[in-house]
Design a protein around this motif. Sequence first.
Motif, PDB file in Angstrom:
ATOM      1  N   THR A 280      28.172  28.701  70.646  1.00 36.60           N
ATOM      2  CA  THR A 280      26.979  28.097  70.067  1.00 36.60           C
ATOM      3  C   THR A 280      25.782  28.657  70.820  1.00 36.60           C
ATOM      4  O   THR A 280      25.936  29.248  71.866  1.00 36.60           O
TER       5      THR A 280
ATOM      6  N   GLN B 261      20.602  25.585  68.912  1.00 37.96           N
ATOM      7  CA  GLN B 261      21.413  24.625  68.149  1.00 37.96           C
ATOM      8  C   GLN B 261      21.731  23.383  68.988  1.00 37.96           C
ATOM      9  O   GLN B 261      21.597  22.245  68.526  1.00 37.96           O
ATOM     10  N   LEU B 262      22.151  23.635  70.226  1.00 34.10           N
ATOM     11  CA  LEU B 262      22.484  22.540  71.125  1.00 34.10           C
ATOM     12  C   LEU B 262      21.290  21.617  71.329  1.00 34.10           C
ATOM     13  O   LEU B 262      21.408  20.396  71.278  1.00 34.10           O
TER      14      LEU B 262
ATOM     15  N   GLU C 291      20.616  19.619  68.159  1.00 31.11           N
ATOM     16  CA  GLU C 291      21.626  18.620  67.834  1.00 31.11           C
ATOM     17  C   GLU C 291      21.701  17.493  68.855  1.00 31.11           C
ATOM     18  O   GLU C 291      22.041  16.364  68.525  1.00 31.11           O
ATOM     19  N   LEU C 292      21.418  17.813  70.113  1.00 27.87           N
ATOM     20  CA  LEU C 292      21.539  16.789  71.152  1.00 27.87           C
ATOM     21  C   LEU C 292      20.191  16.206  71.568  1.00 27.87           C
ATOM     22  O   LEU C 292      20.124  15.369  72.466  1.00 27.87           O
TER      23      LEU C 292
ATOM     24  N   MET D 297      27.644  14.096  76.452  1.00 31.69           N
ATOM     25  CA  MET D 297      27.226  14.563  75.126  1.00 31.69           C
ATOM     26  C   MET D 297      27.558  16.043  74.948  1.00 31.69           C
ATOM     27  O   MET D 297      28.090  16.472  73.917  1.00 31.69           O
ATOM     28  N   LEU D 298      27.253  16.801  75.981  1.00 25.44           N
ATOM     29  CA  LEU D 298      27.504  18.243  75.925  1.00 25.44           C
ATOM     30  C   LEU D 298      28.998  18.543  75.837  1.00 25.44           C
ATOM     31  O   LEU D 298      29.432  19.410  75.082  1.00 25.44           O
TER      32      LEU D 298
ATOM     33  N   ASN E  64      31.424  16.673  74.635  1.00 30.51           N
ATOM     34  CA  ASN E  64      31.937  16.388  73.297  1.00 30.51           C
ATOM     35  C   ASN E  64      31.467  17.419  72.288  1.00 30.51           C
ATOM     36  O   ASN E  64      32.238  17.888  71.458  1.00 30.51           O
ATOM     37  N   HIS E  65      30.204  17.790  72.397  1.00 32.48           N
ATOM     38  CA  HIS E  65      29.648  18.734  71.451  1.00 32.48           C
ATOM     39  C   HIS E  65      30.311  20.097  71.572  1.00 32.48           C
ATOM     40  O   HIS E  65      30.713  20.702  70.573  1.00 32.48           O
ATOM     41  N   LEU E  66      30.461  20.569  72.791  1.00 33.28           N
ATOM     42  CA  LEU E  66      31.045  21.901  72.989  1.00 33.28           C
ATOM     43  C   LEU E  66      32.513  21.914  72.568  1.00 33.28           C
ATOM     44  O   LEU E  66      33.016  22.912  72.065  1.00 33.28           O
TER      45      LEU E  66
ATOM     46  N   GLU F  61      33.795  20.084  70.129  1.00 32.04           N
ATOM     47  CA  GLU F  61      33.786  20.116  68.653  1.00 32.04           C
ATOM     48  C   GLU F  61      33.531  21.513  68.138  1.00 32.04           C
ATOM     49  O   GLU F  61      34.149  21.971  67.194  1.00 32.04           O
ATOM     50  N   VAL F  62      32.586  22.197  68.804  1.00 35.04           N
ATOM     51  CA  VAL F  62      32.220  23.548  68.394  1.00 35.04           C
ATOM     52  C   VAL F  62      33.415  24.477  68.533  1.00 35.04           C
ATOM     53  O   VAL F  62      33.655  25.351  67.716  1.00 35.04           O
TER      54      VAL F  62
END
Lengths: 136, 116
Positions: free
Chosen positions: B3, B7-8, B11-12, B106-107, B109-111, B113-114
């Motif tokens: 990513t 974008q990060l 989104e965050l 947060m990061l 979980n996001h990373l 998912e990516v």
Amino acid sequence: MRMHFEIEGGDFTAAGRASSEVKKTLKQFNIPPEVLRKVAIALYEAEMNVVAHAWSGTMDADILPEGIHVVMEDKGPGIEDIERAMEEGFSTATEEVRQMGFGAGMGLPNIRKNSDRMVLTSTPGVGTRLEITVAF
Amino acid sequence: MKTNVRQLMQELGFTCLAGEAYLDRHTEGAYLSDLLSDVMGKAEAGMLWITAQVHRNIVAVASLKELSAIIVVNERQVEPEVLAHAEEEEVVILSSGKPAFETAGMLYNHLREVEC
């Protein structure tokens, strides 16, 4: 090619300038990025040690076809026990320096890990000399 | 899938404080520490760096380690002089409104998912 820098003890504002300059210069040559990173880490830690502990110092970097050879010399309190100073987590940094996130006791171990040759000599009350070689 | 920082950020909900021009940098992971030598030793190029430190020296560390961005937590104020230095060194500084633990969570979980 030789680069020379004067480093002032306690000057955290200028800290990192010498290592950044060397890295920028090396970037112009065709040196693998991972070697470049090793040099940057070793030199930054060495530079910060002078800033955090010594009164003043110099950095001389010789860029050769086979690698980089750097000599750091400082006037300062020196290191009483080099073996202990090389241990991860051991530091004599002041509280003020620690609050900035320095003085984790990882500087010298980081230099050792990121260099191919490291020679550290010191005379307590006089100063410290550090030689670092990283092969390309 | 990798990513990028933009974008990060979007989104965050991070805010960009410096290095707007470099938000397209790819990023793969993050390192959380307030000890500079720890980051120097253990972080990897391309990572995000989560920290509460806001002094000038964070710029040198991020630049030398080629980190994708610094994320300053808790909306801590960063001096204009530090931000100007970051621009010069092509370092991205983002601001998170959350503490380090939440920011990292947060990061993380996001990373993940990516990656999936």
